[in-house]
Design a protein around this motif. Sequence first.
Motif, PDB file in Angstrom:
ATOM      1  N   ASN A  70       0.809  -1.221   0.000  1.00 17.21           N
ATOM      2  CA  ASN A  70       0.000   0.000   0.000  1.00 17.21           C
ATOM      3  C   ASN A  70       0.842   1.272   0.000  1.00 17.21           C
ATOM      4  O   ASN A  70       0.385   2.324  -0.453  1.00 17.21           O
ATOM      5  CB  ASN A  70      -0.984  -0.025   1.168  1.00 17.21           C
ATOM      6  N   LYS A  73       1.276   1.724  -3.530  1.00 15.05           N
ATOM      7  CA  LYS A  73       0.057   2.327  -4.081  1.00 15.05           C
ATOM      8  C   LYS A  73       0.085   3.839  -3.886  1.00 15.05           C
ATOM      9  O   LYS A  73      -0.244   4.609  -4.799  1.00 15.05           O
ATOM     10  CB  LYS A  73      -1.175   1.734  -3.404  1.00 15.05           C
ATOM     11  N   THR A  95      -3.484  -9.758  -0.892  1.00 11.85           N
ATOM     12  CA  THR A  95      -4.345  -9.186  -1.934  1.00 11.85           C
ATOM     13  C   THR A  95      -5.662  -8.675  -1.366  1.00 11.85           C
ATOM     14  O   THR A  95      -6.276  -7.764  -1.936  1.00 11.85           O
ATOM     15  CB  THR A  95      -4.644 -10.216  -3.043  1.00 11.85           C
ATOM     16  N   GLN A  96      -6.077  -9.253  -0.244  1.00 15.93           N
ATOM     17  CA  GLN A  96      -7.335  -8.826   0.376  1.00 15.93           C
ATOM     18  C   GLN A  96      -7.198  -7.497   1.122  1.00 15.93           C
ATOM     19  O   GLN A  96      -8.193  -6.897   1.513  1.00 15.93           O
ATOM     20  CB  GLN A  96      -7.831  -9.909   1.334  1.00 15.93           C
ATOM     21  N   GLN A  97      -5.948  -7.044   1.304  1.00 15.77           N
ATOM     22  CA  GLN A  97      -5.717  -5.793   2.025  1.00 15.77           C
ATOM     23  C   GLN A  97      -5.300  -4.651   1.098  1.00 15.77           C
ATOM     24  O   GLN A  97      -4.825  -3.618   1.567  1.00 15.77           O
ATOM     25  CB  GLN A  97      -4.654  -5.998   3.112  1.00 15.77           C
ATOM     26  N   THR A  98      -5.453  -4.840  -0.197  1.00 17.18           N
ATOM     27  CA  THR A  98      -5.104  -3.776  -1.142  1.00 17.18           C
ATOM     28  C   THR A  98      -6.052  -3.817  -2.334  1.00 17.18           C
ATOM     29  O   THR A  98      -6.623  -4.873  -2.644  1.00 17.18           O
ATOM     30  CB  THR A  98      -3.652  -3.903  -1.621  1.00 17.18           C
ATOM     31  N   THR A  99      -6.204  -2.683  -2.972  1.00 13.58           N
ATOM     32  CA  THR A  99      -7.015  -2.629  -4.195  1.00 13.58           C
ATOM     33  C   THR A  99      -6.140  -2.704  -5.440  1.00 13.58           C
ATOM     34  O   THR A  99      -6.661  -2.747  -6.552  1.00 13.58           O
ATOM     35  CB  THR A  99      -7.824  -1.320  -4.238  1.00 13.58           C
ATOM     36  N   LEU A 100      -4.814  -2.730  -5.236  1.00 19.66           N
ATOM     37  CA  LEU A 100      -3.907  -2.813  -6.372  1.00 19.66           C
ATOM     38  C   LEU A 100      -3.879  -4.227  -6.947  1.00 19.66           C
ATOM     39  O   LEU A 100      -3.851  -5.200  -6.190  1.00 19.66           O
ATOM     40  CB  LEU A 100      -2.478  -2.449  -5.949  1.00 19.66           C
TER      41      LEU A 100
END
Length: 230
Positions: A70, A73, A95-100
């Motif tokens: 992040n 990001k 992956t569940q803790q970012t929108t990237l």
Amino acid sequence: MSKIGLVGGLGPESTVEYYQSIIKGYQEKKGSNKVLPHLVINSINMYQVFAFIDENNTKGLTDYLAKAVNELKASGADVVAISANTPHIVFDEVTQQTTLPMVSIVEETVKAVRQDKLSKVGLIGTRFTMENDFFIKPFQDAGIDVIVPKAREQIIIHDKTVEELENGIVKEETKKTFLTIIERMESEDGIEGLILGCTEHPMLIKPADTAIPQFNTTAIHVSALVDRLD
């Protein structure tokens, strides 16, 4: 232009290889050595990663890596990769803790092995990679058997990887030891290919060293990243 973010330092030697290879791959893609990709690296502590895994602290490892992702990001990265195999033990959780969007070294390696239509491959890496199923299960799901070295061989490979290769030390004696293990896996286990499941292993094992095809996870990962650059 798309901007690649790398979680690096896992270890430093392979991070340098990622950086140089992405540049080379991008220039080949564009047909010019006068262009450079937009790239940002967030270098973190591989020993902290190892500590989290030794302590079986999945949450700590996930949070540590997600924070690094992040931060990338925030720097404007459009796509991110963790430049090592071992931290992919919590790839799905990160992956569940970012929108990237994140590019998985494991998923890309599965694609490469499937493309070569192999049914049984050997895997060497850190003991975390060889002991856990995060790398092996995606291959099994794809109908590919993954064979790891014997327990005592795993200890040797792990120790030499962490103590030598992660620190940029390449010894001929270590290379001979690794090749002896690989040759045994060929003759006894019938492996048809070999996954270099640590991003430092290509420093030691070269394509000409084995009769069977090798899958350099660093090169595979880099190629997938370069494909995402415009």
